[in-house]
Scaffold this active site. Structure first.
Site, PDB file in Angstrom:
ATOM      1  N   ASN A  28     -39.895   6.935  -2.302  1.00 19.47           N
ATOM      2  CA  ASN A  28     -38.997   5.789  -2.490  1.00 19.47           C
ATOM      3  C   ASN A  28     -37.551   6.184  -2.776  1.00 19.47           C
ATOM      4  O   ASN A  28     -36.635   5.430  -2.508  1.00 19.47           O
ATOM      5  CB  ASN A  28     -39.534   4.829  -3.558  1.00 19.47           C
ATOM      6  CG  ASN A  28     -39.833   5.505  -4.876  1.00 19.47           C
ATOM      7  OD1 ASN A  28     -39.831   6.734  -4.979  1.00 19.47           O
ATOM      8  ND2 ASN A  28     -40.103   4.717  -5.899  1.00 19.47           N
TER       9      ASN A  28
ATOM     10  N   ASP B 217     -51.954  21.484  -2.237  1.00 12.28           N
ATOM     11  CA  ASP B 217     -52.583  22.206  -3.351  1.00 12.28           C
ATOM     12  C   ASP B 217     -52.164  23.660  -3.374  1.00 12.28           C
ATOM     13  O   ASP B 217     -52.027  24.267  -4.443  1.00 12.28           O
ATOM     14  CB  ASP B 217     -54.111  22.108  -3.257  1.00 12.28           C
ATOM     15  CG  ASP B 217     -54.624  20.716  -3.621  1.00 12.28           C
ATOM     16  OD1 ASP B 217     -53.811  19.895  -4.089  1.00 12.28           O
ATOM     17  OD2 ASP B 217     -55.824  20.466  -3.423  1.00 12.28           O
TER      18      ASP B 217
ATOM     19  N   GLY C 244     -42.184  16.881 -10.575  1.00 14.84           N
ATOM     20  CA  GLY C 244     -42.689  15.964  -9.573  1.00 14.84           C
ATOM     21  C   GLY C 244     -42.670  14.527 -10.014  1.00 14.84           C
ATOM     22  O   GLY C 244     -42.441  14.210 -11.182  1.00 14.84           O
TER      23      GLY C 244
ATOM     24  N   THR D   9     -45.134  12.303  -8.321  1.00 12.38           N
ATOM     25  CA  THR D   9     -46.332  11.720  -7.724  1.00 12.38           C
ATOM     26  C   THR D   9     -47.555  12.516  -8.134  1.00 12.38           C
ATOM     27  O   THR D   9     -47.518  13.741  -8.211  1.00 12.38           O
ATOM     28  CB  THR D   9     -46.255  11.740  -6.183  1.00 12.38           C
ATOM     29  OG1 THR D   9     -46.032  13.089  -5.736  1.00 12.38           O
ATOM     30  CG2 THR D   9     -45.116  10.887  -5.669  1.00 12.38           C
ATOM     31  N   GLY D  10     -48.651  11.823  -8.409  1.00 15.32           N
ATOM     32  CA  GLY D  10     -49.946  12.456  -8.493  1.00 15.32           C
ATOM     33  C   GLY D  10     -50.342  13.106  -9.794  1.00 15.32           C
ATOM     34  O   GLY D  10     -49.842  14.175 -10.134  1.00 15.32           O
TER      35      GLY D  10
ATOM     36  N   GLU E 121     -43.083  12.201 -13.512  1.00 15.39           N
ATOM     37  CA  GLU E 121     -43.009  10.750 -13.694  1.00 15.39           C
ATOM     38  C   GLU E 121     -43.975  10.150 -12.693  1.00 15.39           C
ATOM     39  O   GLU E 121     -43.852  10.380 -11.494  1.00 15.39           O
ATOM     40  CB  GLU E 121     -41.588  10.249 -13.475  1.00 15.39           C
ATOM     41  CG  GLU E 121     -41.413   8.762 -13.762  1.00 15.39           C
ATOM     42  CD  GLU E 121     -41.646   7.895 -12.547  1.00 15.39           C
ATOM     43  OE1 GLU E 121     -42.677   7.193 -12.515  1.00 15.39           O
ATOM     44  OE2 GLU E 121     -40.815   7.923 -11.628  1.00 15.39           O
TER      45      GLU E 121
ATOM     46  N   ARG F 209     -40.656   0.502  -6.534  1.00 17.09           N
ATOM     47  CA  ARG F 209     -39.958   1.305  -7.528  1.00 17.09           C
ATOM     48  C   ARG F 209     -40.868   1.471  -8.734  1.00 17.09           C
ATOM     49  O   ARG F 209     -41.507   0.513  -9.174  1.00 17.09           O
ATOM     50  CB  ARG F 209     -38.650   0.618  -7.943  1.00 17.09           C
ATOM     51  CG  ARG F 209     -37.643   0.466  -6.820  1.00 17.09           C
ATOM     52  CD  ARG F 209     -36.568  -0.575  -7.109  1.00 17.09           C
ATOM     53  NE  ARG F 209     -36.091  -0.534  -8.472  1.00 17.09           N
ATOM     54  CZ  ARG F 209     -36.345  -1.490  -9.371  1.00 17.09           C
ATOM     55  NH1 ARG F 209     -37.075  -2.547  -9.059  1.00 17.09           N
ATOM     56  NH2 ARG F 209     -35.869  -1.382 -10.584  1.00 17.09           N
ATOM     57  N   CYS F 210     -40.897   2.667  -9.274  1.00 17.66           N
ATOM     58  CA  CYS F 210     -41.737   2.902 -10.454  1.00 17.66           C
ATOM     59  C   CYS F 210     -41.294   2.033 -11.622  1.00 17.66           C
ATOM     60  O   CYS F 210     -42.109   1.637 -12.449  1.00 17.66           O
ATOM     61  CB  CYS F 210     -41.688   4.380 -10.849  1.00 17.66           C
ATOM     62  SG  CYS F 210     -42.454   5.456  -9.625  1.00 17.66           S
ATOM     63  N   THR F 211     -40.003   1.746 -11.689  1.00 17.93           N
ATOM     64  CA  THR F 211     -39.462   0.939 -12.787  1.00 17.93           C
ATOM     65  C   THR F 211     -39.370  -0.545 -12.447  1.00 17.93           C
ATOM     66  O   THR F 211     -38.720  -1.301 -13.153  1.00 17.93           O
ATOM     67  CB  THR F 211     -38.069   1.445 -13.197  1.00 17.93           C
ATOM     68  OG1 THR F 211     -37.216   1.455 -12.046  1.00 17.93           O
ATOM     69  CG2 THR F 211     -38.141   2.838 -13.796  1.00 17.93           C
TER      70      THR F 211
ATOM     71  N   ARG G 288     -34.212   3.139 -13.957  1.00 19.10           N
ATOM     72  CA  ARG G 288     -34.030   4.572 -14.191  1.00 19.10           C
ATOM     73  C   ARG G 288     -32.533   4.854 -14.058  1.00 19.10           C
ATOM     74  O   ARG G 288     -31.980   4.884 -12.982  1.00 19.10           O
ATOM     75  CB  ARG G 288     -34.824   5.392 -13.157  1.00 19.10           C
ATOM     76  CG  ARG G 288     -34.734   6.896 -13.363  1.00 19.10           C
ATOM     77  CD  ARG G 288     -35.519   7.652 -12.298  1.00 19.10           C
ATOM     78  NE  ARG G 288     -35.022   7.374 -10.953  1.00 19.10           N
ATOM     79  CZ  ARG G 288     -34.000   8.022 -10.386  1.00 19.10           C
ATOM     80  NH1 ARG G 288     -33.359   8.969 -11.036  1.00 19.10           N
ATOM     81  NH2 ARG G 288     -33.611   7.721  -9.164  1.00 19.10           N
TER      82      ARG G 288
END
Length: 493
Positions: free
Chosen positions: A169, A230, A243, A245-246, A261, A294-296, A448
């Site tokens: 994003n 991985d 990072g 993600t994940g 985050e 968006r994460c936020t 953010r």
């Protein structure tokens, strides 16, 4: 246009190259990874499918380059970062075009992301010179039982090779938020961009190349997660992982520092004395900008029953004014990033419909394009009350007490941000203290930034604290030098 002009050397036919040892290269695999345009749902770009052997070579290159870079004066590191920031901002148009085509980011927002990224890099340079140019001096007689016979000098030194894994994003901004702090602190870096957003990230990396950074210091590998994902996170050459993600990454990383985050279910608590016009505007902006990806983003509204009808009406009026369509047209709501994302969002909506949530708009989907939707009278037994949709759909849960709102917020496995709307600052502080989130916004939507503010998540929302200063500190370690004197010594007044 992507891959043209100063960016011509990053393209080989119709496949974008990867970057290592100061050069753009094609993979020995002979394979590529397609990047699907979310709007057209057809292949827009292709990137190299790097092999594990190529990752090994990249790691060795980064390790060797870091040793030399650590000896580079701080002022010189900062000078190169300022140069990269200037080039990044000069080249905002082609990079923004990639963001529009790869992740369907509205055109104006795409340009803003690139400019903001340049500003972030410059701030890193300035902040790094300030905080890394200072050390500590300790004397031994401050601890009981000791004379002043030892002097301790402490300084911050780099960790080594940083692995950076930004999300789709904000593939440019959340890449430079790792690159800038890493480089000013004396580290080298290996960037694994998201597939959607990889070409924008490759263009951004070329700006650092044009700035004249030493060979091998910055590297960017592309490829399938199943092949090199991985392998990268578990690689013995990695000294730190940054990072977005994940959770799986943190479980596989081993004994290396992590700063992650990992998403959120940001709650918006509306009290009875709230400015409802302000709250409604903030909900629409906070919940639906960039189609909620968006994460936020506000992901659940917890509103006191007595003002719920008025708030929902105001939000619906504003939602009706949002433009829906292609990112090239700078629409407010654009297609979500992949078909699988759209299908996931639709699954949440279907569950809410089956459980009789109130649909304030008709559900409408065209390919990856989902029209904005407000769901009222959502109950805790609905998936949308807890799961992160990452799309333009927002649940409203009506509450009868502040305690009920706090309980719902804290019952989530996420804890990134939250917000409170009230005219009573005392209530706001008390509620904010009770919310188990990394940041609480008072009378504004979660966000953010600015990028030098601390940014952190609790619970499944992350590990560590970001923000420029915190990121620089996180990518260093403390080294002490102790001078042992033959006899105690004291300064004479």
């Amino acid at each position: 246009m992507a891959g043209s002009g100063v960016f011509a050397e990053i393209l080989d036919g119709d496949v974008f190259k990867y970057y290592t040892d100061g050069a753009w290269k094609t993979s020995s695999s002979g394979k590529s990874v397609p990047i699907i345009n979310p709007t057209t749902r057809s292949t827009q770009y292709k990137v190299q499918a790097c092999t594990q052997e190529e990752v090994n070579k990249v790691m060795e290159t980064a390790k060797n380059a870091q040793k030399l870079w650590a000896k580079t004066p701080l002022w010189k590191r900062a000078e190169l970062l300022h140069k990269a920031a200037a080039i990044l901002k000069e080249q905002k148009a082609p990079i923004a075009e990639c963001l529009v085509k790869e992740i369907a980011k509205p055109a104006k927002d795409a340009v803003t992301e690139v400019v903001r990224s340049g500003d972030l890099v410059s701030y890193c340079a300035e902040e790094g010179v300030r905080i890394l140019g200072e050390g500590k001096f300790l004397v031994s007689d401050s601890f009981p039982g000791n004379e002043r016979s030892k002097y301790c000098l402490t300084s911050k030194i780099p960790l080594g090779v940083i692995l950076a894994i930004p999300p789709f994003n904000y593939p440019v901004n959340l890449a430079v938020s790792k690159i800038g702090p890493a480089l000013i602190a004396g580290n080298s870096l290996v960037l694994k961009p998201p597939t959607q957003g990889a070409v924008a990230a490759l263009h951004m990396v070329h700006c650092f190349h044009l700035a004249g950074f030493p060979k091998g210091l910055i590297n960017c590998v592309t490829g399938r997660g199943s092949e090199i994902g991985d392998f990268l996170t578990m690689h013995p050459g990695v000294d730190c992982i940054r990072g977005d993600t994940g959770i799986a990454i943190s479980k596989k990383a081993g004994m290396v520092p992590l700063q992650m985050e990992l998403g959120g279910k940001d709650a918006c608590i509306i009290l009875e004395d709230a400015d409802l016009d302000l709250a409604a505007s903030s909900i629409v902006k906070g919940g639906f900008s960039y189609s909620g990806q968006r994460c936020t983003a506000i992901k659940v509204v917890l509103v006191m029953e007595s003002v719920a009808d008025a708030l929902v009406e105001k939000v619906n009026v504003k939602l009706a004014k949002l433009t829906v369509g292609a990112p090239e047209d700078d629409c407010d709501i654009t297609p979500v990033v992949t078909e699988s994302s759209a299908n996931f969002i639709e699954g949440l909506i279907t569950d809410a419909k089956q459980k009789e949530a109130t649909f304030c708009q008709e559900y409408k989907r065209e390919g990856n394009l989902i029209y904005p939707l407000l769901l009222d009278n959502v109950r805790p037994d609905m998936r949308i009350a807890w799961e992160e949709p990452f799309g333009p759909v927002l649940p409203v849960i009506r509450i009868n007490s502040v305690e009920e709102g706090i309980h719902h917020c804290n019952a989530s496995n996420f804890g990134l941000q939250g917000c409170i709307f009230t005219r009573d600052i005392n209530k706001a502080i008390l509620i904010g203290d009770a919310m188990e989130t990394g940041t609480v916004q008072i009378n504004s939507a979660p966000a953010r930034g600015p990028d030098h503010f601390p940014f952190q998540g609790f619970k499944d929302s992350g590990i560590g604290s970001q923000g420029i200063t915190n990121s620089i500190n996180m990518m260093t370690k403390t080294k002490s030098m102790v001078i042992n004197l033959p006899t105690p010594t004291y300064s004479m007044g």
